[in-house]
Structures are given as C-alpha cells and as structure tokens.
Write a protein that holds these residues in place. Structure first.
Motif, short mmCIF file in Angstrom:
data_model
loop_
_atom_site.label_atom_id
_atom_site.label_comp_id
_atom_site.label_asym_id
_atom_site.label_seq_id
_atom_site.Cartn_x
_atom_site.Cartn_y
_atom_site.Cartn_z
N THR A 87 -0.57 -0.64 -17.16
CA THR A 87 -0.29 -1.27 -15.97
C THR A 87 -0.91 -3.07 -16.60
O THR A 87 -0.62 -4.28 -16.34
N MET A 136 0.25 4.70 -7.15
CA MET A 136 1.17 4.53 -8.67
C MET A 136 2.06 4.85 -9.62
O MET A 136 2.81 3.89 -10.13
N LYS A 138 5.06 4.32 -7.27
CA LYS A 138 5.53 3.07 -7.40
C LYS A 138 5.37 2.32 -7.96
O LYS A 138 7.01 1.52 -8.28
N LYS A 139 4.95 1.95 -8.72
CA LYS A 139 4.75 1.04 -9.55
C LYS A 139 5.35 1.43 -10.91
O LYS A 139 5.71 2.03 -11.84
#
Length: 139
Positions: A87, A136, A138-139
């Motif tokens: 990320t 996490m 969902k990201k």
C-alpha cells in the motif's frame, strides 16, 4: 574584595558541579537514540498509524506465543509488513519511516510489558486484529 573572592570561588564550584552533571548525563544517555520529531500532521498521523496497526500485529503475535490466540499460516507481523509494502508507494517513503518508527516504539512497549497480556486482553487483541484483517481485505 574578600566577598568578591568568596563569590568567585563559589561560582567556580558551581560551574564544576554543573560541568560534571552534564558530562555524566551525556555518558548515561550516549546509547539512547534520539526520538524522531514530526514536522507535519501527516508525519504524526503516520506514526500513530504505525503504533496502532503495527502494535496490534505485534500484540497478536505475543498472544499467539503465549497460547491465547490461534496461530495462522503467517505471523500477524508478516501480514502487516506485506500489507504496508503493497500500500505504501514510493511517494509515501517519508511517511513509511514514521509508520515504522511508531511500530518499533510500540514493539518495545509490548516487550517491556508482556505480563499485561492476559487471556482477556488477548481476546480483545484478537477481535481488533480480525477487524484490521477485514479492512485489509477490502483494500
């Protein structure tokens, strides 16, 4: 004149004691690493995120080690590191330093207070880690 000499000797003694105190303080804290200062709100937020996110992962791994939470295929810290690597982009390198700094600070606190992590505390850590895992995904 005698009073001036007396004051001067007193000042010399005071200066010598002060010098000794400063030198002793420097020797005592020579190995201490200075705390990184935050210069912006985004750096402070990055540090807070490291404390929360990395700290929760470290707490979870400690609870696994104590036998209070189930062990997974990967440690919580490995999962957290992999998530951060994915990320945080190159433009976030400044922020990642502060995230890492917050996480390290929290790991130190956790290791110094391992006895605090009881079955009950670890149950709440497990719930919090489950919420973070869901976020996490969902990201």
């Amino acid at each position: 004149m005698a009073t001036a000499n007396y004051r001067w000797r007193g000042m010399k003694k005071l200066l010598a004691v002060f010098t000794l105190m400063v030198t002793a303080g420097g020797v005592l804290h020579a190995n201490d690493t200075p705390e990184r200062t935050t210069n912006s709100p985004s750096q402070a937020q990055a540090r807070q995120f490291g404390i929360y996110f990395g700290g929760t992962a470290s707490q979870y791994d400690l609870c696994v080690k104590k036998g209070f939470l189930p062990k997974g295929n990967q440690s919580a810290e490995e999962i957290a590191k992999a998530f951060l690597e994915k990320t945080l982009t190159n433009q976030d390198t400044d922020q990642s330093v502060y995230v890492e700094d917050g996480w390290k600070m929290m790991k130190k606190e956790i290791s110094e207070n391992e006895s605090f992590y009881t079955r009950e505390k670890c149950a709440s850590v497990g719930k919090q880690w489950a919420k973070l895992l869901e976020a996490m995904r969902k990201k």
